[in-house]
Write a protein that holds these residues in place. Sequence first.
Motif, PDB file in Angstrom:
ATOM      1  N   PHE A 105       2.956  12.028  59.388  1.00 44.15           N
ATOM      2  CA  PHE A 105       3.644  13.038  58.586  1.00 44.15           C
ATOM      3  C   PHE A 105       4.046  12.469  57.238  1.00 44.15           C
ATOM      4  O   PHE A 105       4.338  11.282  57.102  1.00 44.15           O
ATOM      5  N   MET A 106       4.069  13.335  56.245  1.00 45.03           N
ATOM      6  CA  MET A 106       4.576  12.968  54.935  1.00 45.03           C
ATOM      7  C   MET A 106       5.179  14.215  54.303  1.00 45.03           C
ATOM      8  O   MET A 106       4.948  15.344  54.759  1.00 45.03           O
ATOM      9  N   THR A 107       5.971  14.026  53.261  1.00 42.88           N
ATOM     10  CA  THR A 107       6.579  15.165  52.588  1.00 42.88           C
ATOM     11  C   THR A 107       5.632  15.708  51.512  1.00 42.88           C
ATOM     12  O   THR A 107       4.724  15.018  51.059  1.00 42.88           O
ATOM     13  N   ILE A 108       5.861  16.934  51.107  1.00 46.22           N
ATOM     14  CA  ILE A 108       5.040  17.536  50.058  1.00 46.22           C
ATOM     15  C   ILE A 108       5.145  16.746  48.749  1.00 46.22           C
ATOM     16  O   ILE A 108       4.126  16.479  48.106  1.00 46.22           O
ATOM     17  N   PRO A 109       6.354  16.336  48.319  1.00 41.28           N
ATOM     18  CA  PRO A 109       6.416  15.511  47.094  1.00 41.28           C
ATOM     19  C   PRO A 109       5.663  14.194  47.233  1.00 41.28           C
ATOM     20  O   PRO A 109       5.005  13.756  46.286  1.00 41.28           O
ATOM     21  N   GLU A 110       5.733  13.540  48.401  1.00 39.98           N
ATOM     22  CA  GLU A 110       4.981  12.302  48.606  1.00 39.98           C
ATOM     23  C   GLU A 110       3.486  12.543  48.425  1.00 39.98           C
ATOM     24  O   GLU A 110       2.790  11.779  47.747  1.00 39.98           O
TER      25      GLU A 110
ATOM     26  N   SER B  65       1.959  14.898  46.836  1.00 42.12           N
ATOM     27  CA  SER B  65       1.618  15.257  45.460  1.00 42.12           C
ATOM     28  C   SER B  65       1.654  14.041  44.537  1.00 42.12           C
ATOM     29  O   SER B  65       0.819  13.896  43.645  1.00 42.12           O
ATOM     30  N   LYS B  66       2.622  13.173  44.751  1.00 41.49           N
ATOM     31  CA  LYS B  66       2.701  11.959  43.928  1.00 41.49           C
ATOM     32  C   LYS B  66       1.490  11.060  44.169  1.00 41.49           C
ATOM     33  O   LYS B  66       0.980  10.427  43.240  1.00 41.49           O
ATOM     34  N   LEU B  67       1.059  10.983  45.413  1.00 43.72           N
ATOM     35  CA  LEU B  67      -0.115  10.163  45.724  1.00 43.72           C
ATOM     36  C   LEU B  67      -1.347  10.690  45.000  1.00 43.72           C
ATOM     37  O   LEU B  67      -2.189   9.918  44.537  1.00 43.72           O
ATOM     38  N   VAL B  68      -1.443  11.986  44.887  1.00 38.62           N
ATOM     39  CA  VAL B  68      -2.566  12.579  44.167  1.00 38.62           C
ATOM     40  C   VAL B  68      -2.576  12.111  42.710  1.00 38.62           C
ATOM     41  O   VAL B  68      -3.610  11.721  42.164  1.00 38.62           O
ATOM     42  N   LEU B  69      -1.409  12.136  42.080  1.00 41.39           N
ATOM     43  CA  LEU B  69      -1.328  11.705  40.684  1.00 41.39           C
ATOM     44  C   LEU B  69      -1.679  10.224  40.545  1.00 41.39           C
ATOM     45  O   LEU B  69      -2.385   9.827  39.610  1.00 41.39           O
TER      46      LEU B  69
END
Length: 603
Positions: A475-480, A482-486
Amino acid sequence: MNYRIRYFLFLILDLFHALVAVFIGYWLFNPSITFFPSFTISLVSLFFSYQILSHFLHLSTRIWSVASVRDLLPVTFAVNLSVLITILSQLLIQGSVDFREIFVIWLIFYVLIGSSRFFIRVYREVKDSQPLGQLKRVLVVGAGEAGTILIRNIRKKRKHEYDVVAIVDDDPNKQHLSLWGVEVCGTTVEIPHIVQEKKVDIIILAIPSLGKMEMQRIYEQCKRTKIKIKTMPKIEDVMTGKVAVHEMREVKTEELLGREEIKLDMEAISKKLLHKKILVTGAGGSIGSEICRQVLQFGPKQLILLGHGEHSIYTIHLELVENNQFRNIEFVPIIADVQDRKRIFEVIEQYKPDVIYHAAAHKHVPLMEVNPKEAVKNNIFGTKNVADAAHHFSVSNFVMISTDKAVNPTNVMGATKRIAEMIIQNLARNSDTNFAAVRFGNVLGSRGSVVPRFREQIASGGPVKVTHPEMTRYFMTIPEASKLVLQAGVLAKGGEVFVLDMGEQIKILDLAKNIIRLSGFTEEEIGIEFSGIRPGEKMYEELLNSEEIQEEWIYPKIHIGKAHCLDENQLLQLLEELETLDSQNLKQRVIDVANGKGWFINT
């Protein structure tokens, strides 16, 4: 109270204070006191000089019901200067001064003036702290700044519902000390014992900046008590007025993941995104919309929001415009389907984005099992359309959102995402575009994820339905996510598959139990049922298979792996074949190819 009446009452009160102070000062050293000139001179000079100074220092206009220690400073200055003027008056008129009398006058006048002002505050606090009905007995975790603010506000709030009976803190220097009359009774390890001893009804966590590992450790102690657990808001949210101190919230599920969030290379990301044109597909979805929010921090020139759902694109567009109305960023809402190749090419040719984040996909595993053609059209051909357009128009960076279900897939969704990875890996070999994929585990709070479903079941009275007692997931959070994508967009050099080190897998059953507890119920009250594994589901997920695993991180908490890929001819033949197969054969074909079986057509 009317200002004039209030001023008049303070005037009478100050005259009384001056009279008492001067009378006692002279009486102590001259019991046979009469109203001789020295007494009168002292009284008149003390009273009138204080009133003049009080006027210039605005002491009569202060709201003493909320006075602080700092408000004593002008009072001290006014009293001291008034006494000094009294001394000078006696020297000028009489030529002598008895400093014993002056000291007593100064001391009594200062005490009376100060205590009368602060009596108003004490009276207000005592009045406001009177309990209304039966209060909930509270244990506060944390005797720091946040705990101090919390307890003070609970005590001051007129219609409060809490009574703080104990505090725990792991600082040994705070043990058995008191905070606003409440004792620090022990450490967090002693929470179960203190809850039982003090008959606590609710635990409030007053350490908003606590790391996730520590939060998980403390929560485990709190969970043993079987009572409700809440946390106070962040100090910065209180200071900016977003919430009040006493507005407690439930502990969020993502706060218990036991993993610190990834730290980004802000400078490198800024170089990629600052003043650039950014296109996000699936911009109305959970991940896509969060990517948009994260991108805004880096000051893009233009943010193109592409999605198939009219309402979701309208919603995220409206949010971004309203929250960023003073920044020079252009928002472009585009309604388009990634399956429409011509439309996708038109959009990318028209807007010429510098970076594309491809989040559009069908992700629901059981649903795609019964709709394999839609999974193939959207996840495979949709990705190919966007990736081909990025390559054709020389977009600088292309980052695709993948999934841990793409590793050794047993379902259509995972298999189609793995083939989508192959498509961008193949393009990366001979393209000016930097292609990369990012694999996520399950995302907490996203549409269709297990957490919102559990909350809905709890809200309806239960039971919570878990597929299997041994099923585990990352599991991970939505902000995590999204940050990984960047970050991946910065690290990409061509064809990589980036994976976040997500710690240990979590049992879905344990997650369900935590959500029940965080919602203020026991497992017995809600109940848990096992519904059985759904079509296409695995008991556990993988992030990299044995051939992809690399022990070292390319960036803190980020792994990188290059998976096997079809060559260009094989890939083209596969895509042609997929368009001709019926649903059943299509399903098996994509799963076989994704697992490395049947690399050549019709073999």
